[in-house]
Each structure stands twice: as C-alpha cells, then as structure tokens.
Design an enzyme around this catalytic site. Structure first.
Site, mmCIF file in Angstrom:
data_model
loop_
_atom_site.group_PDB
_atom_site.id
_atom_site.type_symbol
_atom_site.label_atom_id
_atom_site.label_comp_id
_atom_site.label_asym_id
_atom_site.label_seq_id
_atom_site.Cartn_x
_atom_site.Cartn_y
_atom_site.Cartn_z
ATOM 1 N N CYS A 91 -10.379 1.014 -3.607
ATOM 2 C CA CYS A 91 -10.849 1.819 -4.741
ATOM 3 C C CYS A 91 -11.994 1.134 -5.497
ATOM 4 O O CYS A 91 -13.073 0.989 -4.968
ATOM 5 C CB CYS A 91 -9.683 2.163 -5.656
ATOM 6 N N GLU B 261 -1.803 3.033 -0.690
ATOM 7 C CA GLU B 261 -0.662 2.190 -1.052
ATOM 8 C C GLU B 261 0.179 2.774 -2.177
ATOM 9 O O GLU B 261 1.285 2.268 -2.451
ATOM 10 C CB GLU B 261 -1.165 0.801 -1.466
ATOM 11 N N HIS C 8 -6.132 5.588 -2.413
ATOM 12 C CA HIS C 8 -4.985 4.729 -2.686
ATOM 13 C C HIS C 8 -3.857 5.008 -1.698
ATOM 14 O O HIS C 8 -2.803 5.547 -2.077
ATOM 15 C CB HIS C 8 -4.489 4.932 -4.115
#
EC number: 2.3.1.46
Length: 313
Positions: A142, A237, A235
């Site tokens: 990011c 994760e 993202h």
C-alpha cells in the site's frame, strides 16, 4: 514447514488457535536447516494487529522462516504497548549490518501527506537504499508501494477525490508470472487508500511489469523483472473486519466516509463482513517467498553473496 516466531509473541497463540502451523523459537533451534530470514518493517500504528495479519499470510509456505520485526524509530507509540515494542521489535538502525532473504514493508496512514513532509522520510529512504544491497527481494504494501515507486523511479502518485475503500475484482494480466501462479482468472482484494498511480506511469518504467489490476481499483500488483521489488497497492493481508473497523473509525471522527463497496452483505454496514480474498492473499505471499526469495537467494547470506546471486556474476 512453519514460520518461526518468538515464544511470547501474541501472534503465536492467535495463529495456533486458528489451526495455523507456527513454530516457537524454542522448538525451531533443534532443527538443522537453513531457514529463510525475513524482516517485517512495520510502519502501522497498531503493530500487533498488522504483524498477526502478515504472519498469517506467511504461514502456508513450505519453508521455515525466521521473522524479525523491525520499527523505523523509537518514538513512543499510542497504539502499541511499549513493552511489546521493547520485547519483540528491533530498531532499523540496529539491523542495518544484517542481510535478509526477504523484506516486507507495510503500509502507513500517510496517504494525504507529501512524502518529504513525513517525519521519518529520510529514514525510509535509507531503508530503501539499504535493502538494495542487503535484501534479495522486497515486498512493499500500500503506502510503502507508492513511496518506493516515488523513491526508486520518480513516479509520483495522484490523490483521488474520494478514498478508495472496499473489495474489488481483479484480473491476472500475465498468466505465466510466478507471483500469481495458481490464481483464478479473477480474484478479490481489499483496498483502502487515497492515492493511485496510473497504468501509464507504471508502463513508462523499463523493467516493471503490471501483473494484475482492477477496472475499478486500478493497478494492484507490479513486479520488477529482476524480482527485487514487488509492489502491492491493496491489502491482501487484511482480516475480515479490518475495513469495517476503519469505516467505523472514520464515522466516529466525523469524516462521513462512504460504505466500503462489495464488502458488507447488501452494502449494509449493520451486517457482518466476510472475507473473500484470504486464499489469494496467502498464495501471493507463498509465491513471493518461493519464487522471488527462496529460488534465487544464496545459501550463505551476506552482502557479497546477495549481490552475486542477483547479478549472476
């Protein structure tokens, strides 16, 4: 094989309760193998939440991985207990003489701040330079992805009129690229950012390949041909509830955010969100560790052998 993390790190019990295979430091010392050495430079305020998310993504690799948690400075944190930082994190200045097979640099809540106005921008630039000599492959997440593009290639971001927030469909553009090996033709990824870099800007740099993108969210995954850099603008994760927590935080702050798209059932924030991206997120991290780190890293991990393995000389 599991990831190896310190015995008392909260992530050990959290991931263990999720039936994810992790190995305590005590157990790992009895194994006579050469594990991968991976550093996580965590720039997020809530470091515990972020480290759990990333460790979860790394947990499915067949390789044993030694994790080193790193922070950029020793300033007090409002979101992470000092005891946690002192017990589990090392300062960047204290690891600059080390070498790593892989490095992950997280995002940071700095999307509306000019890079040069970031209080630790000089230290981030130092870390980018250091990684060029001491890390086989670096994954930027990011904000870190945009910051690294700006530093290494002079590509500046554009600020959007509204925050991009939600879960978006993506497509793989390079079906033979090893980073997306095993991916479906279309897959979902959460995004949460104010900035973007155009497709044309990426294409203007020799040696960068756009691997995956979204019609709505734009370019998502970019990799350098030498495998040294992987830029992830979303993202993968994130936990199932992370976007919801960010949305409620912005509501509380009076920012009047839009509801994250394609996230809550019926786009109703009163409904619980569900994760629809975790399998592809795990596969991305697994492919990076295998094909961008393990397959090219030297057995003897020092600066000289890292440069030899990268240049082939």
């Amino acid at each position: 094989m599991p990831i190896k993390i310190p015995d008392q790190l909260p992530a050990l019990n959290i991931l263990g309760n999720e039936n994810i295979f992790v190995m305590s430091e005590h157990r790992a010392v009895n194994q006579d193998i050469r594990p991968m050495e991976v550093a996580i430079l965590n720039l997020m305020p809530n470091k515990i939440e972020t480290e759990v998310q990333i460790l979860r993504m790394l947990s499915n690799t067949p390789l044993q991985i030694n994790i080193e948690l790193v922070r950029i400075h020793k300033n007090p944190s409002k979101n992470t207990p000092t005891s946690h930082l002192e017990s589990f994190y090392r300062l960047f200045d204290d690891v600059k003489d080390k070498q790593y097979d892989g490095l992950i640099i997280t995002g940071a809540p700095l999307g509306l701040i000019n890079y040069e106005d970031v209080s630790y921008w000089d230290k981030i630039c130092e870390a980018f330079d250091w990684a060029q000599q001491n890390v086989v492959s670096t994954m930027y997440l990011c904000w870190a992805a945009h910051a690294a593009l700006y530093y290494h290639y002079g590509i500046d971001r554009e600020l959007r009129d509204e925050k991009l927030s939600g879960v978006y469909n993506h497509e793989v553009l390079l079906p033979l690229e090893k980073l997306t090996r095993g991916f479906d033709d279309e897959f979902k990824v959460p995004h949460s950012r104010y900035a973007q870099v155009t497709e044309q800007d990426y294409q203007s740099v020799d040696g960068l390949n756009i691997v995956a993108q979204s019609d709505e969210a734009g370019v998502y995954l970019v990799a350098s041909e030498d495998k040294r850099h992987v830029f992830v603008t979303g993202h993968p994760e994130y936990d199932a509830h992370t976007l919801a927590q960010e949305y409620q935080r912005d509501v509380t702050m009076g920012l009047e955010p839009k509801v994250p798209v394609n996230y809550f059932k019926g786009d109703d924030p009163n409904n619980d969100p569900r994760s629809s991206w975790r399998s592809h997120g795990s596969l991305l991290f697994n492919n990076w560790i295998n094909y961008y780190v393990y397959q090219i890293t030297p057995y003897q991990l020092d600066a000289e052998h890292i440069q030899t393995s990268i240049t082939g000389e």
